[in-house]
Design an enzyme around this catalytic site. Structure first.
Site, PDB file in Angstrom:
ATOM      1  CD  GLU A 172       6.977  12.485  -4.946  1.00  0.00           C
ATOM      2  OE1 GLU A 172       6.756  11.586  -4.097  1.00  0.00           O
ATOM      3  OE2 GLU A 172       6.339  13.545  -5.013  1.00  0.00           O
ATOM      4  CB  VAL A 173      10.305   6.200  -5.342  1.00  0.00           C
ATOM      5  CG1 VAL A 173      11.157   5.016  -4.902  1.00  0.00           C
ATOM      6  CG2 VAL A 173       9.725   6.923  -4.131  1.00  0.00           C
ATOM      7  NE  ARG A 207      -3.893  -1.935   2.339  1.00  0.00           N
ATOM      8  CZ  ARG A 207      -4.859  -2.297   1.507  1.00  0.00           C
ATOM      9  NH1 ARG A 207      -5.146  -1.545   0.454  1.00  0.00           N
ATOM     10  NH2 ARG A 207      -5.539  -3.414   1.711  1.00  0.00           N
ATOM     11  CG  ASP A 208       1.464   5.598  -2.237  1.00  0.00           C
ATOM     12  OD1 ASP A 208       2.017   5.644  -3.338  1.00  0.00           O
ATOM     13  OD2 ASP A 208       1.630   6.497  -1.363  1.00  0.00           O
ATOM     14  CB  ILE A 209       3.544   5.755   2.765  1.00  0.00           C
ATOM     15  CG1 ILE A 209       3.681   5.883   4.264  1.00  0.00           C
ATOM     16  CG2 ILE A 209       4.070   6.988   2.057  1.00  0.00           C
ATOM     17  CD1 ILE A 209       5.125   5.887   4.758  1.00  0.00           C
ATOM     18  CG  HIS A 219       6.662   3.221  -8.306  1.00  0.00           C
ATOM     19  ND1 HIS A 219       7.919   3.777  -8.371  1.00  0.00           N
ATOM     20  CD2 HIS A 219       5.796   4.252  -8.234  1.00  0.00           C
ATOM     21  CE1 HIS A 219       7.816   5.097  -8.328  1.00  0.00           C
ATOM     22  NE2 HIS A 219       6.533   5.415  -8.264  1.00  0.00           N
ATOM     23  CG  MET A 220       1.178  -0.315 -12.392  1.00  0.00           C
ATOM     24  SD  MET A 220       0.828  -1.867 -13.224  1.00  0.00           S
ATOM     25  CE  MET A 220       1.868  -1.680 -14.653  1.00  0.00           C
ATOM     26  CG  ASN A 266       4.043   9.209 -12.266  1.00  0.00           C
ATOM     27  OD1 ASN A 266       3.259   9.506 -13.162  1.00  0.00           O
ATOM     28  ND2 ASN A 266       3.677   9.200 -10.994  1.00  0.00           N
TER      29      ASN A 266
HETATM   30  P1  5GP Z   1       6.059   8.454  -7.869  1.00  0.00           P
HETATM   31  O1  5GP Z   1       5.739   9.913  -7.729  1.00  0.00           O
HETATM   32  O2  5GP Z   1       7.544   8.194  -7.846  1.00  0.00           O
HETATM   33  O3  5GP Z   1       5.377   7.831  -9.065  1.00  0.00           O
HETATM   34  O4  5GP Z   1       5.394   7.750  -6.621  1.00  0.00           O
HETATM   35  C1  5GP Z   1       6.081   7.394  -5.464  1.00  0.00           C
HETATM   36  C2  5GP Z   1       5.054   6.917  -4.477  1.00  0.00           C
HETATM   37  O5  5GP Z   1       5.733   6.233  -3.441  1.00  0.00           O
HETATM   38  C3  5GP Z   1       4.249   8.036  -3.825  1.00  0.00           C
HETATM   39  O6  5GP Z   1       2.871   7.834  -4.096  1.00  0.00           O
HETATM   40  C4  5GP Z   1       4.596   7.929  -2.347  1.00  0.00           C
HETATM   41  O7  5GP Z   1       3.498   8.190  -1.510  1.00  0.00           O
HETATM   42  C5  5GP Z   1       5.069   6.486  -2.232  1.00  0.00           C
HETATM   43  N1  5GP Z   1       6.052   6.276  -1.183  1.00  0.00           N
HETATM   44  C6  5GP Z   1       7.195   7.008  -0.972  1.00  0.00           C
HETATM   45  N2  5GP Z   1       7.879   6.525   0.076  1.00  0.00           N
HETATM   46  C7  5GP Z   1       7.174   5.457   0.535  1.00  0.00           C
HETATM   47  C8  5GP Z   1       7.387   4.539   1.613  1.00  0.00           C
HETATM   48  O8  5GP Z   1       8.370   4.595   2.356  1.00  0.00           O
HETATM   49  N3  5GP Z   1       6.441   3.566   1.782  1.00  0.00           N
HETATM   50  C9  5GP Z   1       5.352   3.461   0.974  1.00  0.00           C
HETATM   51  N4  5GP Z   1       4.491   2.473   1.234  1.00  0.00           N
HETATM   52  N5  5GP Z   1       5.115   4.308  -0.050  1.00  0.00           N
HETATM   53  C10 5GP Z   1       6.017   5.294  -0.265  1.00  0.00           C
END
Ligand code: 5GP
Length: 120
Positions: A96-97, A30-32, A101-102, A88
């Site tokens: 951001e990460v 699950r997304d945080i 990831h999907m 993304n």
């Molecule tokens: P992006 O913007 O890279 O597509 O999405 C990164 C996602 O990772 C964001 O929706 C953010 O809330 C989620 N995320 C970032 N750090 C963590 C974490 O430590 N744990 C979890 N479960 N989700 C994370």
């Protein structure tokens, strides 16, 4: 060599996350910071920083990401009404990460595909 992110630690269960599924290729948790009632991230277990870095040898893991997304959507009860899968890539998409990831998002009407551009 690409730098690991927090997602590698989640995959290895070194830091907590609400993991819904894991096999030899992918992990889903699950997304945080959920943006919808269902917001799950599905990631390959091995580090691929961006979609630009995907190789033919990654196709099995990427295919598994989609079948796992469909399975989790069914389990969450959102398959019939529908959901959105998002990946993304880099700055313009707001990645951001840097471990691909999907996003599986759903559970309510999601509105138009793209948010209106912010005026600067
Ligand atoms: P992006 O913007 O890279 O597509 O999405 C990164 C996602 O990772 C964001 O929706 C953010 O809330 C989620 N995320 C970032 N750090 C963590 C974490 O430590 N744990 C979890 N479960 N989700 C994370």
């Amino acid at each position: 060599m690409a730098e690991e992110t927090i997602f590698s630690k989640i995959i290895r269960r070194e830091i907590p996350a609400d993991i819904l599924y894991q096999d030899e290729l992918v992990t889903a948790f699950r997304d945080i910071s959920p943006q919808a009632p269902t917001h799950v991230l599905i990631v390959p277990n091995h580090l691929i920083p961006t979609v630009n870095d995907v190789k033919a040898s990654d196709e099995k893991a990427l295919g598994r990401m989609v079948t796992v997304a469909a399975k989790l959507a069914e389990e969450a009860g959102i398959a019939k009404d529908g959901y959105r899968l998002i990946m993304n890539c880099n700055q313009h998409a707001g990645q951001e990460v840097f471990h691909i990831h999907m996003h599986l998002v759903g559970g309510e009407p999601l509105g138009p595909l793209l948010a209106k551009k912010q005026s600067v």
